[in-house]
Design a protein around this motif. Structure first.
Motif, short mmCIF file in Angstrom:
data_model
loop_
_atom_site.label_atom_id
_atom_site.label_comp_id
_atom_site.label_asym_id
_atom_site.label_seq_id
_atom_site.Cartn_x
_atom_site.Cartn_y
_atom_site.Cartn_z
N ARG A 172 14.75 13.79 -9.79
CA ARG A 172 16.37 13.72 -10.34
C ARG A 172 16.80 15.20 -10.23
NH1 ARG A 172 17.29 9.17 -13.15
NH2 ARG A 172 15.58 8.13 -13.83
N SER A 173 17.98 15.18 -9.68
CA SER A 173 18.57 16.71 -9.41
C SER A 173 19.99 16.31 -9.66
CB SER A 173 18.82 16.89 -7.80
OG SER A 173 19.27 17.92 -7.53
N GLY A 174 20.73 16.87 -10.74
CA GLY A 174 21.97 16.46 -11.12
C GLY A 174 22.30 15.30 -11.24
N ASP A 175 23.45 14.65 -10.57
CA ASP A 175 23.72 13.19 -10.76
C ASP A 175 23.27 12.24 -9.73
OD1 ASP A 175 25.39 13.83 -12.78
OD2 ASP A 175 27.30 14.00 -11.28
N LEU A 176 21.84 12.68 -9.09
CA LEU A 176 21.33 12.09 -8.10
C LEU A 176 19.78 11.88 -8.59
CD1 LEU A 176 22.23 13.61 -4.89
CD2 LEU A 176 23.21 11.41 -5.65
N VAL A 177 19.46 10.53 -8.27
CA VAL A 177 18.03 10.18 -8.61
C VAL A 177 17.49 9.86 -7.01
CG1 VAL A 177 18.48 7.74 -8.93
CG2 VAL A 177 16.19 8.77 -9.63
N CYS A 178 16.39 10.35 -6.77
CA CYS A 178 15.79 10.25 -5.33
C CYS A 178 14.47 9.85 -5.45
CB CYS A 178 15.66 11.57 -4.69
SG CYS A 178 17.40 12.44 -4.32
N VAL A 179 14.00 8.74 -4.25
CA VAL A 179 12.71 8.21 -4.16
C VAL A 179 12.31 8.50 -2.87
CG1 VAL A 179 11.57 6.08 -3.92
CG2 VAL A 179 13.52 6.41 -5.85
N THR A 180 11.15 9.13 -2.67
CA THR A 180 10.25 9.36 -1.52
C THR A 180 9.23 8.27 -1.45
OG1 THR A 180 10.94 11.58 -1.55
CG2 THR A 180 9.05 11.00 -0.18
N ALA A 181 9.49 7.36 -0.16
CA ALA A 181 8.18 6.70 -0.22
C ALA A 181 7.15 6.72 0.98
CB ALA A 181 8.66 5.14 0.22
N THR A 182 6.12 6.69 0.94
CA THR A 182 5.20 7.28 1.76
C THR A 182 4.14 6.00 2.01
OG1 THR A 182 3.51 8.21 0.07
CG2 THR A 182 5.23 9.57 0.97
N PHE A 183 3.55 6.16 3.27
CA PHE A 183 2.52 5.19 3.59
C PHE A 183 1.91 5.77 4.88
CE2 PHE A 183 1.40 1.31 6.32
CZ PHE A 183 0.57 0.86 5.66
N GLU A 184 0.43 5.53 5.21
CA GLU A 184 -0.15 5.89 6.24
C GLU A 184 -0.43 4.78 6.99
OE1 GLU A 184 -4.49 7.97 7.16
OE2 GLU A 184 -3.08 9.09 5.60
N ALA A 185 0.22 4.69 8.15
CA ALA A 185 0.18 3.66 9.36
C ALA A 185 -1.07 3.86 10.13
CB ALA A 185 1.32 3.27 10.03
N SER A 186 -1.98 2.83 10.45
CA SER A 186 -2.86 3.03 11.52
C SER A 186 -2.62 2.32 13.00
CB SER A 186 -4.13 2.63 11.17
OG SER A 186 -4.30 1.34 10.58
N ILE A 187 -2.61 2.91 13.88
CA ILE A 187 -2.50 2.31 15.23
C ILE A 187 -3.96 2.30 15.72
CG2 ILE A 187 -1.34 2.53 17.50
CD1 ILE A 187 0.82 3.92 16.40
N GLY A 188 -4.60 1.22 15.93
CA GLY A 188 -5.86 0.92 16.45
C GLY A 188 -6.85 1.59 15.11
N ALA A 189 -8.07 1.92 15.73
CA ALA A 189 -9.00 2.40 14.68
C ALA A 189 -8.98 4.21 14.54
CB ALA A 189 -10.35 2.24 15.00
N GLY A 239 0.74 -1.13 -0.11
CA GLY A 239 0.07 0.24 -0.04
C GLY A 239 0.83 1.27 -0.05
N ALA A 240 2.06 1.23 -0.12
CA ALA A 240 3.07 2.35 0.05
C ALA A 240 3.15 2.91 -1.26
CB ALA A 240 4.17 2.04 0.65
N GLY A 241 3.22 4.11 -1.64
CA GLY A 241 3.44 4.78 -2.96
C GLY A 241 4.73 5.45 -2.85
N ILE A 242 5.28 5.96 -4.18
CA ILE A 242 6.59 6.39 -4.33
C ILE A 242 6.31 7.82 -5.07
CG2 ILE A 242 7.60 4.46 -4.01
CD1 ILE A 242 8.48 4.59 -7.21
N SER A 243 7.17 8.75 -4.87
CA SER A 243 7.50 9.73 -5.73
C SER A 243 8.90 9.92 -6.17
CB SER A 243 7.02 11.03 -5.31
OG SER A 243 7.67 11.39 -4.23
N THR A 244 9.29 10.23 -7.33
CA THR A 244 10.83 10.32 -7.89
C THR A 244 11.19 11.66 -8.30
OG1 THR A 244 10.50 9.74 -10.16
CG2 THR A 244 10.79 7.82 -8.52
#
Length: 120
Positions: free
Chosen positions: A86-103, A79-84
């Motif tokens: 690029r900046s210069g010589d780097l490629v970056c990935v940001t992964a996100t997820f919404e965790a639930s503790i109880g209801a 259920g996690a999503g990503i966004s990518t």
């Protein structure tokens, strides 16, 4: 002289107080244990998300597609999503997820990682 039998009858008005105190304290103890277990689960997902974002960044750096990166992150944390980006010589990935503790408690988890972009 006081005997053992008569010593136990001192507080007739206190009968059942231990049961009442236990009935009041038990829900708080159970709630604390459940919240603690949920927090540990969220922490383990955060670690898995961080590891998966690093793997996904390395995949993109090698020239793999964004779908391969999404599969790696989705396999690690369902259920996690990503966004990518690029900046210069780097490629970056940001992964996100919404965790639930109880209801009622929801925690947004986010992990980012970058790798050298050698696949271009």
């Amino acid at each position: 002289m006081r005997t053992w039998r008569s010593a136990g009858r001192g507080g007739v008005g206190e009968r059942g107080s231990v049961a009442a105190e236990l009935a009041l304290a038990l829900p708080a103890v159970v709630l604390t244990l459940l919240l603690g277990a949920g927090a540990l689960g969220a922490a383990s997902r955060q670690v898995a998300l961080q590891d998966a974002s690093a793997d996904a960044a390395r995949l993109l750096g090698r020239g793999e597609g964004a779908d391969a990166a999404q599969r790696v992150v989705g396999a690690a944390v369902s259920g996690a999503g990503i966004s990518t980006s690029r900046s210069g010589d780097l490629v970056c990935v940001t992964a996100t997820f919404e965790a639930s503790i109880g209801a009622l408690v929801r925690l947004p988890l986010q992990a980012a990682s970058c790798a050298l972009d050698g696949g271009r």
